[in-house]
Structures are given as C-alpha cells and as structure tokens.
Design a protein around this motif. Structure first.
Motif, PDB file in Angstrom:
ATOM      1  N   GLY A 162       0.942  -1.304  -0.210  1.00 53.68           N
ATOM      2  CA  GLY A 162       0.302  -0.059  -0.467  1.00 53.68           C
ATOM      3  C   GLY A 162       0.570   1.449  -0.475  1.00 53.68           C
ATOM      4  N   LEU A 163       0.577   2.028  -0.674  1.00 52.28           N
ATOM      5  CA  LEU A 163       0.923   3.341  -0.838  1.00 52.28           C
ATOM      6  C   LEU A 163       0.304   5.203   0.042  1.00 52.28           C
ATOM      7  N   GLN A 164      -0.681   4.470   0.121  1.00 53.94           N
ATOM      8  CA  GLN A 164      -1.854   5.746   1.289  1.00 53.94           C
ATOM      9  C   GLN A 164      -1.855   5.657   1.992  1.00 53.94           C
ATOM     10  N   GLU A 165      -1.998   6.303   2.992  1.00 54.79           N
ATOM     11  CA  GLU A 165      -3.449   5.987   4.310  1.00 54.79           C
ATOM     12  C   GLU A 165      -4.376   5.184   4.477  1.00 54.79           C
ATOM     13  N   PHE A 166      -5.646   5.467   2.558  1.00 53.55           N
ATOM     14  CA  PHE A 166      -6.238   4.911   3.149  1.00 53.55           C
ATOM     15  C   PHE A 166      -5.947   3.469   2.388  1.00 53.55           C
ATOM     16  N   SER A 167      -4.694   2.903   1.965  1.00 56.33           N
ATOM     17  CA  SER A 167      -5.041   1.641   1.823  1.00 56.33           C
ATOM     18  C   SER A 167      -3.797   0.575   2.433  1.00 56.33           C
ATOM     19  N   PRO A 168      -4.468   1.454   4.349  1.00 52.02           N
ATOM     20  CA  PRO A 168      -3.318   0.665   4.746  1.00 52.02           C
ATOM     21  C   PRO A 168      -3.264  -1.367   4.474  1.00 52.02           C
ATOM     22  N   VAL A 169      -2.819  -1.985   5.667  1.00 50.93           N
ATOM     23  CA  VAL A 169      -2.190  -3.312   6.029  1.00 50.93           C
ATOM     24  C   VAL A 169      -3.801  -3.883   6.549  1.00 50.93           C
ATOM     25  N   GLY A 170      -4.004  -5.347   5.910  1.00 50.64           N
ATOM     26  CA  GLY A 170      -5.327  -6.100   5.524  1.00 50.64           C
ATOM     27  C   GLY A 170      -6.795  -4.986   5.058  1.00 50.64           C
ATOM     28  N   SER A 171      -5.600  -4.354   3.846  1.00 50.90           N
ATOM     29  CA  SER A 171      -7.512  -3.656   3.424  1.00 50.90           C
ATOM     30  C   SER A 171      -7.321  -4.207   1.975  1.00 50.90           C
ATOM     31  N   TYR A 172      -8.584  -4.402   1.386  1.00 51.83           N
ATOM     32  CA  TYR A 172      -7.814  -4.737   0.278  1.00 51.83           C
ATOM     33  C   TYR A 172      -8.769  -3.709  -1.137  1.00 51.83           C
ATOM     34  N   VAL A 173      -7.721  -4.052  -2.116  1.00 48.44           N
ATOM     35  CA  VAL A 173      -7.885  -2.706  -3.201  1.00 48.44           C
ATOM     36  C   VAL A 173      -7.844  -3.374  -4.212  1.00 48.44           C
ATOM     37  N   VAL A 174      -8.724  -2.921  -4.874  1.00 48.35           N
ATOM     38  CA  VAL A 174      -9.837  -3.477  -6.333  1.00 48.35           C
ATOM     39  C   VAL A 174      -8.720  -2.373  -7.398  1.00 48.35           C
ATOM     40  N   SER A 175      -8.470  -2.470  -8.347  1.00 47.27           N
ATOM     41  CA  SER A 175      -6.897  -1.999  -9.490  1.00 47.27           C
ATOM     42  C   SER A 175      -8.435  -1.043 -10.534  1.00 47.27           C
ATOM     43  N   LYS A 176      -9.595  -0.462 -10.113  1.00 52.21           N
ATOM     44  CA  LYS A 176      -9.579   0.322 -10.854  1.00 52.21           C
ATOM     45  C   LYS A 176      -8.931   0.534 -12.519  1.00 52.21           C
ATOM     46  N   ARG A 177      -7.831   1.044 -12.201  1.00 54.07           N
ATOM     47  CA  ARG A 177      -7.084   1.661 -13.126  1.00 54.07           C
ATOM     48  C   ARG A 177      -5.392   0.516 -13.013  1.00 54.07           C
ATOM     49  N   SER A 178      -4.487   0.631 -13.182  1.00 57.94           N
ATOM     50  CA  SER A 178      -3.560   0.047 -13.274  1.00 57.94           C
ATOM     51  C   SER A 178      -2.564   0.526 -14.582  1.00 57.94           C
ATOM     52  N   ILE A 179      -1.584   1.011 -13.705  1.00 60.38           N
ATOM     53  CA  ILE A 179      -0.271   1.426 -14.446  1.00 60.38           C
ATOM     54  C   ILE A 179       0.983   0.465 -14.871  1.00 60.38           C
ATOM     55  N   GLY A 180       1.291   0.254 -16.203  1.00 61.59           N
ATOM     56  CA  GLY A 180       2.120  -0.740 -16.477  1.00 61.59           C
ATOM     57  C   GLY A 180       3.507  -0.268 -16.384  1.00 61.59           C
ATOM     58  N   PHE A 181       4.765  -0.387 -15.198  1.00 67.66           N
ATOM     59  CA  PHE A 181       5.884   0.205 -15.835  1.00 67.66           C
ATOM     60  C   PHE A 181       7.042  -0.637 -16.588  1.00 67.66           C
ATOM     61  N   ASP A 182       6.059  -1.465 -17.417  1.00 69.80           N
ATOM     62  CA  ASP A 182       6.976  -2.573 -18.138  1.00 69.80           C
ATOM     63  C   ASP A 182       6.525  -2.815 -19.397  1.00 69.80           C
ATOM     64  N   GLY A 183       5.945  -1.831 -19.687  1.00 74.35           N
ATOM     65  CA  GLY A 183       5.747  -2.239 -21.389  1.00 74.35           C
ATOM     66  C   GLY A 183       5.936  -2.645 -22.079  1.00 74.35           C
ATOM     67  N   MET A 184       4.901  -3.931 -22.112  1.00 78.67           N
ATOM     68  CA  MET A 184       4.263  -4.820 -22.255  1.00 78.67           C
ATOM     69  C   MET A 184       4.078  -5.064 -23.381  1.00 78.67           C
ATOM     70  N   ILE A 185       1.883  -4.251 -23.395  1.00 78.58           N
ATOM     71  CA  ILE A 185       1.178  -4.479 -23.993  1.00 78.58           C
ATOM     72  C   ILE A 185       1.443  -3.314 -25.117  1.00 78.58           C
ATOM     73  N   ARG A 186       2.718  -2.904 -25.353  1.00 76.29           N
ATOM     74  CA  ARG A 186       2.716  -1.968 -26.321  1.00 76.29           C
ATOM     75  C   ARG A 186       3.250  -3.111 -26.963  1.00 76.29           C
ATOM     76  N   TYR A 187       3.634  -3.608 -26.633  1.00 74.21           N
ATOM     77  CA  TYR A 187       4.467  -4.874 -28.250  1.00 74.21           C
ATOM     78  C   TYR A 187       2.734  -5.443 -29.708  1.00 74.21           C
ATOM     79  N   TYR A 188       1.888  -5.008 -28.777  1.00 72.42           N
ATOM     80  CA  TYR A 188       0.846  -5.410 -29.868  1.00 72.42           C
ATOM     81  C   TYR A 188       0.360  -3.691 -30.292  1.00 72.42           C
ATOM     82  N   GLN A 189      -0.880  -4.137 -31.406  1.00 72.54           N
ATOM     83  CA  GLN A 189      -1.394  -2.928 -31.623  1.00 72.54           C
ATOM     84  C   GLN A 189      -1.865  -3.116 -30.677  1.00 72.54           C
ATOM     85  N   LEU A 190      -2.687  -1.299 -30.027  1.00 73.98           N
ATOM     86  CA  LEU A 190      -3.223  -0.552 -29.598  1.00 73.98           C
ATOM     87  C   LEU A 190      -4.536   0.012 -29.999  1.00 73.98           C
TER      88      LEU A 190
END
Length: 290
Positions: free
Chosen positions: A122-150
């Motif tokens: 967790g990176l914020q006070e409102f996402s503490p240890v023990g909480s469940y966080v849904v990834s409404k959006r995701s940021i990819g640092f990997d670049g993987m899907i850029r190998y496909y036509q987007l």
C-alpha cells in the motif's frame, strides 16, 4: 479478411492436445476464472469447491477446475510478472477462441471473466495493511502491451502524459501505460473495497523503490508517485501483474480485474507476513461475487 491459420511455432499445442505452457485442454477450462500468483494458492481456492474435475500443473502454472455452488470455475496460477500474464492471458483466450484442429479463430467469440487475487504494497493511508484494494486502473511500468497494436481508447493517454510529467519519468525506461479494469466487474466484486490506481512494476526490488545493495536511479520516485493526483485519483498500491491483465483482456475482448490484499505498508515500512487469514477472506468474497 481471410481467417489466418496460426503457425505451430506461434501457437504451440502439445502432443496430448493441451496448450504449451498451461498444459490444459480446451474442455478443462471454465469461462469464469480466478487467477492467483502462487501455485499453492490454487489449492486454497479450490478447497472451497464442491467438486473438482481436473488438477493440472506445469512449471508455475497450476490449474484446477470444479464447481462452486453449482457454477463452474477454474483457478489458474500465473507466477510472477507481466511477462507471465502475457503467456497466461494469451493461452486462456486460445483455449476458448481458437479451433485447435484448424488453427483458426472460431467464428463465435467466448468472453472470459477473469479476476486476479493478489498481494500488494500500500502507498496511501487509506490503503493500509489488511485492506482490500481493487485496481480500478493500472499503470504498467513494463511496456509489455506496447508490443501489440493498441486501438484508440485501450490506454488513457492523458493520464499517462500527466503521470510522466509529474514524476519526471526517465526516458530510458519503458513509457508507462494506463489501463482500466472492466467497470461492471469492478463494481460487483469491489463494491465495499478501496477503489484504487495500481502500479504494476517489472520487478520486486528496484522497480518498486526497494534499496538493498544497489542504489536506486531515482530515490525520490516513490515520493513523486505517492503525491500524484489525477482528478482526485491517487495511486494506492504496487504489485506486478494487474496492468498486463487489464490490457490483454481489453485487446482480446474479455472481462478482467485485479483485487489485492495489502500486506506491506510502503509509507511506514510495515509488513505482515502472516496474511493467510486475510487472503482466505478475500478468496471467499470473490467466489461469492464472481
């Protein structure tokens, strides 16, 4: 456009009729799938099934399919990293949407529902240890899907540009991409959970700002990530797969999302290694709502 015959070198089918990495056959996969990283966690998920029809393991890929309250569900482990998600998402799609005899795309598309259950920092006070966080959006640092036509709209280019400007993104790294999870699935599974923006990093240590022996290229990157705000949306957590899953699902026409149990507090440096109970609670919730 003529239906392309996919060469054996591009879609590898084993001699027993199973797909190359997962080692399962088309009839062994349900349309509803729970994804987990750890192969042993598949057993924990499947322990809640009323019956089990198949149990197949190959490398880090473990698949169990069975019935839960009359509904057919598969649980598949994907290992660690977006590169593994590229393998798993592609092969799961192929099992449903490719005719293995003709090696062509089936005329009728089958939409898969895929929910990844993971652990995260967790990176914020409102996402503490023990909480469940849904990834409404995701940021990819990997670049993987850029190998496909987007196609236009798969990624959020405005979010990407503002994030790169705010963090003074190193141009030598892959350009981050931003993908949203399936909106209906997010609302159904995560209706009472923390809705967040998740970073998928291409590593556990340096790419997530952990410094053990080798100094970081940008020691202040996490501070910039935590302070970033996109129209009220804050970055809530780090993990390693959600962006690739959301991206591949959009490209292949499936419904997908990730929900994580927060086991590390990256701001206060806290850590919970005894998170089994929290994970079992999350698994039970997802099974009821999927």
């Amino acid at each position: 456009m003529q239906n392309r015959m996919i060469p054996p070198s591009e879609l590898i089918i084993n001699e027993d009729g199973s797909i190359f990495h997962l080692h399962i056959k088309p009839e062994q996969l349900a349309d509803t799938i729970i994804l987990v990283g750890d192969p042993t966690r598949v057993n924990m998920v499947a322990s809640h099934f009323d019956s089990i029809e198949c149990d197949v393991q190959s490398r880090e890929f473990h698949t169990m399919t069975g019935l839960y309250k009359g509904r057919r569900i598969s649980c598949v482990s994907h290992g660690i990293g977006t590169d593994n998600i590229d393998i798993v998402a592609t092969e799961l799609d192929a099992l449903k949407n490719i005719d293995f005899q003709t090696r062509t795309v089936k005329p009728q598309h089958t939409t898969l529902t895929m929910v990844r259950i993971g652990t995260s920092g967790g990176l914020q006070e409102f996402s503490p240890v023990g909480s469940y966080v849904v990834s409404k959006r995701s940021i990819g640092f990997d670049g993987m899907i850029r190998y496909y036509q987007l196609p236009q709209g798969v990624t959020d280019e405005d979010f990407e540009a503002k994030f790169c400007a705010h963090t003074q993104w190193n141009p030598k790294l892959a350009t981050p991409y931003v993908v949203s999870a399936d909106e209906e699935l997010v609302g159904r599974i995560g209706k009472d959970m923390v809705m967040g923006v998740t970073i998928s990093a291409p590593g556990f240590y340096g790419p997530q700002g952990r410094y053990v022996r080798v100094p970081l290229a940008d020691p202040s990157l996490n501070e910039k990530i935590i302070s970033f705000d996109y129209h009220g949306e804050k970055i809530t957590n780090y993990e390693m797969e959600s962006s690739a899953l959301a991206g591949m699902a959009k490209l292949l026409g499936h419904k997908a999302m990730t929900v994580c149990c927060i086991i590390a507090g990256r701001v206060d440096n806290s850590m919970n290694t005894s998170y089994k109970g929290s994970m079992e609670g999350l698994v039970k919730t997802v099974l009821e709502r999927i």
